[in-house]
Design a protein around this motif. Structure first.
Motif, PDB file in Angstrom:
ATOM      1  N   LEU A   1       0.836  -1.210   0.000  1.00 46.10           N
ATOM      2  CA  LEU A   1       0.000   0.000   0.000  1.00 46.10           C
ATOM      3  C   LEU A   1       0.868   1.255   0.000  1.00 46.10           C
ATOM      4  CD1 LEU A   1      -2.946   0.992   0.100  1.00 46.10           C
ATOM      5  CD2 LEU A   1      -2.747   1.056   2.595  1.00 46.10           C
ATOM      6  N   LYS A   2       1.985   1.200   0.715  1.00 51.47           N
ATOM      7  CA  LYS A   2       2.905   2.345   0.750  1.00 51.47           C
ATOM      8  C   LYS A   2       3.431   2.645  -0.653  1.00 51.47           C
ATOM      9  CE  LYS A   2       7.223   3.967   2.834  1.00 51.47           C
ATOM     10  NZ  LYS A   2       8.349   3.635   3.750  1.00 51.47           N
ATOM     11  N   ASN A   3       3.787   1.596  -1.410  1.00 51.94           N
ATOM     12  CA  ASN A   3       4.312   1.794  -2.765  1.00 51.94           C
ATOM     13  C   ASN A   3       3.251   2.367  -3.700  1.00 51.94           C
ATOM     14  OD1 ASN A   3       6.909   0.937  -2.199  1.00 51.94           O
ATOM     15  ND2 ASN A   3       6.445  -1.217  -2.630  1.00 51.94           N
ATOM     16  N   VAL A   4       1.992   1.937  -3.544  1.00 53.02           N
ATOM     17  CA  VAL A   4       0.897   2.540  -4.317  1.00 53.02           C
ATOM     18  C   VAL A   4       0.822   4.029  -4.022  1.00 53.02           C
ATOM     19  CG1 VAL A   4      -1.617   2.659  -4.588  1.00 53.02           C
ATOM     20  CG2 VAL A   4      -0.478   0.435  -4.516  1.00 53.02           C
ATOM     21  N   GLY A   5       0.886   4.376  -2.751  1.00 53.11           N
ATOM     22  CA  GLY A   5       0.790   5.772  -2.346  1.00 53.11           C
ATOM     23  C   GLY A   5       1.933   6.627  -2.868  1.00 53.11           C
ATOM     24  N   ILE A   6       3.145   6.076  -2.847  1.00 54.37           N
ATOM     25  CA  ILE A   6       4.318   6.838  -3.309  1.00 54.37           C
ATOM     26  C   ILE A   6       4.178   7.212  -4.781  1.00 54.37           C
ATOM     27  CG2 ILE A   6       6.785   6.637  -3.840  1.00 54.37           C
ATOM     28  CD1 ILE A   6       7.056   4.997  -1.238  1.00 54.37           C
ATOM     29  N   ASP A   7       3.836   6.218  -5.616  1.00 57.07           N
ATOM     30  CA  ASP A   7       3.759   6.485  -7.055  1.00 57.07           C
ATOM     31  C   ASP A   7       2.516   7.297  -7.429  1.00 57.07           C
ATOM     32  OD1 ASP A   7       6.156   5.257  -7.476  1.00 57.07           O
ATOM     33  OD2 ASP A   7       5.329   3.343  -8.099  1.00 57.07           O
ATOM     34  N   ALA A   8       1.408   7.068  -6.709  1.00 56.99           N
ATOM     35  CA  ALA A   8       0.208   7.884  -6.952  1.00 56.99           C
ATOM     36  C   ALA A   8       0.481   9.342  -6.588  1.00 56.99           C
ATOM     37  CB  ALA A   8      -0.963   7.341  -6.154  1.00 56.99           C
ATOM     38  N   ARG A   9       1.191   9.556  -5.496  1.00 53.22           N
ATOM     39  CA  ARG A   9       1.504  10.922  -5.067  1.00 53.22           C
ATOM     40  C   ARG A   9       2.336  11.647  -6.122  1.00 53.22           C
ATOM     41  NH1 ARG A   9       5.873  12.674  -2.812  1.00 53.22           N
ATOM     42  NH2 ARG A   9       6.530  10.601  -2.115  1.00 53.22           N
ATOM     43  N   LYS A  10       3.294  10.942  -6.744  1.00 58.74           N
ATOM     44  CA  LYS A  10       4.114  11.563  -7.789  1.00 58.74           C
ATOM     45  C   LYS A  10       3.252  12.021  -8.966  1.00 58.74           C
ATOM     46  CE  LYS A  10       8.279   8.855  -6.741  1.00 58.74           C
ATOM     47  NZ  LYS A  10       9.145   7.733  -7.211  1.00 58.74           N
ATOM     48  N   LYS A  11       2.312  11.161  -9.392  1.00 62.64           N
ATOM     49  CA  LYS A  11       1.412  11.538 -10.504  1.00 62.64           C
ATOM     50  C   LYS A  11       0.536  12.727 -10.106  1.00 62.64           C
ATOM     51  CE  LYS A  11       0.397   9.754 -13.901  1.00 62.64           C
ATOM     52  NZ  LYS A  11      -0.057   8.619 -14.671  1.00 62.64           N
ATOM     53  N   LEU A  12       0.032  12.710  -8.880  1.00 65.07           N
ATOM     54  CA  LEU A  12      -0.846  13.778  -8.417  1.00 65.07           C
ATOM     55  C   LEU A  12      -0.104  15.106  -8.311  1.00 65.07           C
ATOM     56  CD1 LEU A  12      -2.750  11.740  -5.694  1.00 65.07           C
ATOM     57  CD2 LEU A  12      -3.774  12.724  -7.749  1.00 65.07           C
ATOM     58  N   GLU A  13       1.137  15.064  -7.854  1.00 65.83           N
ATOM     59  CA  GLU A  13       1.903  16.306  -7.757  1.00 65.83           C
ATOM     60  C   GLU A  13       2.186  16.881  -9.141  1.00 65.83           C
ATOM     61  OE1 GLU A  13       4.224  15.755  -3.485  1.00 65.83           O
ATOM     62  OE2 GLU A  13       5.293  15.256  -5.341  1.00 65.83           O
ATOM     63  N   ASN A  14       2.440  16.022 -10.098  1.00 65.47           N
ATOM     64  CA  ASN A  14       2.652  16.489 -11.465  1.00 65.47           C
ATOM     65  C   ASN A  14       1.370  17.061 -12.060  1.00 65.47           C
ATOM     66  OD1 ASN A  14       4.318  16.609 -13.989  1.00 65.47           O
ATOM     67  ND2 ASN A  14       2.755  15.175 -14.708  1.00 65.47           N
ATOM     68  N   PHE A  15       0.242  16.457 -11.726  1.00 63.34           N
ATOM     69  CA  PHE A  15      -1.052  16.874 -12.274  1.00 63.34           C
ATOM     70  C   PHE A  15      -1.529  18.187 -11.659  1.00 63.34           C
ATOM     71  CE2 PHE A  15      -5.760  16.514 -12.569  1.00 63.34           C
ATOM     72  CZ  PHE A  15      -5.875  16.350 -13.934  1.00 63.34           C
ATOM     73  N   PHE A  16      -1.446  18.299 -10.325  1.00 65.51           N
ATOM     74  CA  PHE A  16      -1.975  19.482  -9.627  1.00 65.51           C
ATOM     75  C   PHE A  16      -0.924  20.580  -9.435  1.00 65.51           C
ATOM     76  CE2 PHE A  16      -5.030  16.226  -8.027  1.00 65.51           C
ATOM     77  CZ  PHE A  16      -6.192  16.814  -8.499  1.00 65.51           C
ATOM     78  N   LYS A  17       0.354  20.259  -9.717  1.00 69.06           N
ATOM     79  CA  LYS A  17       1.450  21.238  -9.579  1.00 69.06           C
ATOM     80  C   LYS A  17       1.552  21.760  -8.144  1.00 69.06           C
ATOM     81  CE  LYS A  17       1.837  20.779 -14.009  1.00 69.06           C
ATOM     82  NZ  LYS A  17       2.787  19.768 -14.536  1.00 69.06           N
ATOM     83  N   LYS A  18       1.300  20.883  -7.192  1.00 68.78           N
ATOM     84  CA  LYS A  18       1.445  21.198  -5.771  1.00 68.78           C
ATOM     85  C   LYS A  18       1.960  19.972  -5.044  1.00 68.78           C
ATOM     86  CE  LYS A  18      -2.069  24.745  -4.742  1.00 68.78           C
ATOM     87  NZ  LYS A  18      -3.222  25.053  -3.844  1.00 68.78           N
ATOM     88  N   LYS A  19       2.498  20.194  -3.850  1.00 72.53           N
ATOM     89  CA  LYS A  19       2.869  19.076  -2.993  1.00 72.53           C
ATOM     90  C   LYS A  19       1.596  18.358  -2.535  1.00 72.53           C
ATOM     91  CE  LYS A  19       7.396  19.307  -2.634  1.00 72.53           C
ATOM     92  NZ  LYS A  19       8.261  18.167  -3.028  1.00 72.53           N
ATOM     93  N   ILE A  20       1.679  17.045  -2.427  1.00 66.70           N
ATOM     94  CA  ILE A  20       0.515  16.243  -2.037  1.00 66.70           C
ATOM     95  C   ILE A  20       0.844  15.474  -0.764  1.00 66.70           C
ATOM     96  CG2 ILE A  20      -1.030  14.352  -2.684  1.00 66.70           C
ATOM     97  CD1 ILE A  20      -1.469  16.805  -4.419  1.00 66.70           C
ATOM     98  N   HIS A  21      -0.037  15.576   0.219  1.00 68.46           N
ATOM     99  CA  HIS A  21       0.036  14.721   1.408  1.00 68.46           C
ATOM    100  C   HIS A  21      -1.097  13.710   1.281  1.00 68.46           C
ATOM    101  CE1 HIS A  21      -0.677  13.517   5.631  1.00 68.46           C
ATOM    102  NE2 HIS A  21       0.647  13.629   5.718  1.00 68.46           N
TER     103      HIS A  21
END
Length: 295
Positions: free
Chosen positions: A251-271
């Motif tokens: 689950l941690k690995n899913v979160g890490i890679d999803a966060r990278k895509k989300l940060e690229n998409f929204f152009k902000k840091k994601i928690h």
């Protein structure tokens, strides 16, 4: 109605895994529609909005053609049927070896539709010239009045020519959506999609198809960070265990890679916080499907 401005609905249809989402991302220049090697990745009809001063293209990515086996897939095919009705231009996508060419029932239905239809033969980078010419000839027999384009969505080959012809054939119309709008889906929807994309990439067999993602918290009130809390829905306890993994590592690995895509998409840091919950047979539950946006 404006005589200078063009606007219309364009939809991509075809069998699963022929590259519809890759084509869409190639045209709009964003990784907005999820792309995985597995079929049936796209579940919803997603409208992306391409704007310029002179035109607006409402471009739909749709689920692949399948024979439904449970209620979720019935809902997916309903999205596809609606597409055939309300689109101005249809992009029929195929590949060499695709069984769509043998589906006479579907091809006859396409012939009966009074719309502009362009046939895109994708993944031509994987075949030689003679095979491509044979495929062209076969499709010209099936759809003799349809414009055919050889393309490679992955390599962005011939995409510009397709988009230019689409713009040429758009009807004159005012825009249907505000010019600053990117899609007809919410920000939470894209969060769900990017998390689900990572599940498709990282897990095998039935697990990806048995999952849905629901985002309960999307807090963008802070200037430089978005706080997100999402729950992954599965059908069985064993699937929950697989998704979480030993010591929560999967689950941690899913979160890490999803966060990278989300940060690229929204152009902000994601928690991002992820949870997993069991909801038995949600794919056959009409109420749950409605809650998840399928009906």
């Amino acid at each position: 109605m404006s005589k200078k401005h063009k606007a219309g609905f364009v939809s991509i249809i075809g069998n699963p895994n022929v590259g519809k989402s890759t084509f869409l991302n190639s045209w709009i220049g964003e990784d907005a529609s999820i792309v995985t090697p597995k079929s049936q990745t796209t579940r919803h009809r997603i409208r992306f909005i391409i704007n310029s001063e002179d035109y607006q293209v409402v471009l739909s990515d749709t689920p692949g053609l399948i024979e439904p086996k449970y209620q979720l897939q019935n809902s997916m095919m309903k999205f596809l049927k609606d597409t055939l009705i309300d689109s101005d231009i249809l992009l029929l996508m195929t590949t060499v070896g695709d069984k769509l060419i043998e589906n006479d029932h579907f091809i006859n239905r396409i012939k009966s539709i009074n719309k502009k239809i362009f046939l895109l033969i994708n993944k031509i980078d994987l075949i030689n010239q003679q095979i491509l010419e044979n495929e062209f000839a076969a499709w010209e027999m099936k759809l003799p009045r349809t414009k055919i384009f050889p393309i490679s969505a992955l390599n962005n080959f011939n995409i510009k020519n397709v988009s230019n012809l689409i713009l040429k054939n758009l009807p004159y119309s005012p825009p249907f959506f505000p010019k600053d709008q990117f899609a007809d889906k919410s920000k939470r929807f894209f969060v769900n999609e990017f998390i689900r994309e990572q599940i498709f990439h990282k897990f095998k067999k039935e697990v990806p198809y048995s999952t849905e993602v629901v985002t309960e918290v999307f807090d963008s009130t802070r200037e430089k960070i978005i706080r997100i809390e999402s729950t992954i829905i599965v059908e069985r306890e064993t699937q929950k265990g697989i998704l979480i993994g030993k010591n929560g590592l999967a689950l941690k690995n899913v979160g890490i890679d999803a966060r990278k895509k989300l940060e690229n998409f929204f152009k902000k840091k994601i928690h991002l916080k992820l949870f997993v919950k069991v909801n038995k047979k949600w794919r056959s539950n009409l109420k749950k499907l409605k809650d998840f946006g399928y009906n």
